[in-house]
Design a protein around this motif. Structure first.
Motif, mmCIF file in Angstrom:
data_model
loop_
_atom_site.group_PDB
_atom_site.id
_atom_site.type_symbol
_atom_site.label_atom_id
_atom_site.label_comp_id
_atom_site.label_asym_id
_atom_site.label_seq_id
_atom_site.Cartn_x
_atom_site.Cartn_y
_atom_site.Cartn_z
ATOM 1 N N TYR A 35 21.611 10.622 41.978
ATOM 2 C CA TYR A 35 22.611 11.650 41.705
ATOM 3 C C TYR A 35 23.787 11.130 40.865
ATOM 4 O O TYR A 35 24.087 11.669 39.797
ATOM 5 C CB TYR A 35 23.100 12.211 43.048
ATOM 6 N N ASN A 36 24.462 10.080 41.294
ATOM 7 C CA ASN A 36 25.628 9.561 40.570
ATOM 8 C C ASN A 36 25.249 8.973 39.216
ATOM 9 O O ASN A 36 25.987 9.124 38.240
ATOM 10 C CB ASN A 36 26.380 8.526 41.405
ATOM 11 N N GLU A 79 19.442 11.886 46.300
ATOM 12 C CA GLU A 79 20.736 11.220 46.478
ATOM 13 C C GLU A 79 20.782 9.862 45.778
ATOM 14 O O GLU A 79 21.832 9.441 45.277
ATOM 15 C CB GLU A 79 21.013 11.060 47.976
ATOM 16 N N SER A 126 23.831 20.371 46.767
ATOM 17 C CA SER A 126 24.691 19.671 45.805
ATOM 18 C C SER A 126 23.959 19.573 44.467
ATOM 19 O O SER A 126 22.726 19.483 44.421
ATOM 20 C CB SER A 126 25.072 18.288 46.332
ATOM 21 N N SER A 127 24.741 19.602 43.387
ATOM 22 C CA SER A 127 24.122 19.635 42.063
ATOM 23 C C SER A 127 25.020 18.991 41.012
ATOM 24 O O SER A 127 26.196 18.726 41.248
ATOM 25 C CB SER A 127 23.835 21.079 41.656
ATOM 26 N N THR A 147 30.022 17.602 38.950
ATOM 27 C CA THR A 147 29.268 17.638 40.201
ATOM 28 C C THR A 147 29.799 18.742 41.110
ATOM 29 O O THR A 147 30.984 19.065 41.101
ATOM 30 C CB THR A 147 29.349 16.287 40.934
ATOM 31 N N PHE A 192 19.218 19.189 39.995
ATOM 32 C CA PHE A 192 19.148 18.715 41.375
ATOM 33 C C PHE A 192 18.364 17.412 41.382
ATOM 34 O O PHE A 192 17.323 17.305 40.756
ATOM 35 C CB PHE A 192 18.473 19.763 42.261
ATOM 36 N N SER A 193 18.898 16.448 42.088
ATOM 37 C CA SER A 193 18.276 15.130 42.126
ATOM 38 C C SER A 193 18.368 14.579 43.542
ATOM 39 O O SER A 193 19.217 15.006 44.325
ATOM 40 C CB SER A 193 19.002 14.189 41.158
#
Length: 180
Positions: A129-130, A126, A92-93, A108, A123-124
């Motif tokens: 991420y948001n 979790e 996920s990115s 996203t 990329f981070s």
């Protein structure tokens, strides 16, 4: 922050998802090993595209059968074609289009996508991420990007150069995450 795949021949290796049998498309794979074991030929492809904020540009697939066997063969010694950051494929990115005719917009992507040089990605973990997705979709991020890069070509170095401040109170971050 990572650049992605350059196929050398998009006409040969890239399709709209409806141009091939749905049974030959590998959706939601989380890593290259599982994708290869699936025996599928086509996988979702993030190639940048129109300026879209938050979500979108998920209409392409790329020929990545046998861990990109055909692309690897085609890119041997080819100028412009390269397989970059393959360990990040299918993760996920947060992504954006390299070129924009309007302004900067990030979106996203869930697990399962291979990303292109025109769909560079961040990329981070979790936990952040948001929050990062929210910041990159803000007017503040666009203003900062306009300062460090007055053009409408947004490269990973430009994105990496803008400062992001995380709130000291976890409750503030959680509120932003929820809204995102």
């Amino acid at each position: 922050l990572k650049n992605g795949l350059g196929t050398t021949n998009n006409n040969l290796f890239v399709r709209e998802w409806f141009e091939t049998s749905i049974n030959n498309i590998g959706f939601n794979y989380q890593n290259r090993t599982n994708a290869c074991e699936s025996k599928k030929r086509w996988f979702p492809y993030n190639k940048g595209g129109e300026t879209r904020k938050w979500y979108g540009n998920m209409n392409l697939i790329v020929d990545w059968e046998e861990d990109g066997k055909r692309i690897r063969k085609a890119t041997e010694g080819a100028s412009g074609g390269r397989i970059v950051s393959p360990d990040f494929y299918f993760k996920s990115s947060i992504s954006w289009s390299l070129l924009s005719n309007k302004s900067f917009a990030s979106r996203t992507f869930p697990d399962g996508f291979i990303f292109d040089v025109n769909g560079s990605s961040l990329f981070s973990n979790e936990h952040n991420y948001n929050y990062i997705a929210s910041f990159l979709s803000s007017k503040t991020a666009y203003k900062l990007l306009s300062i460090v890069n007055p053009t409408l070509a947004f490269q990973i170095g430009n994105i990496g150069s803008i400062p992001i401040v995380f709130p000291k109170q976890e409750s503030v971050k959680q509120c932003i995450d929820t809204l995102t």
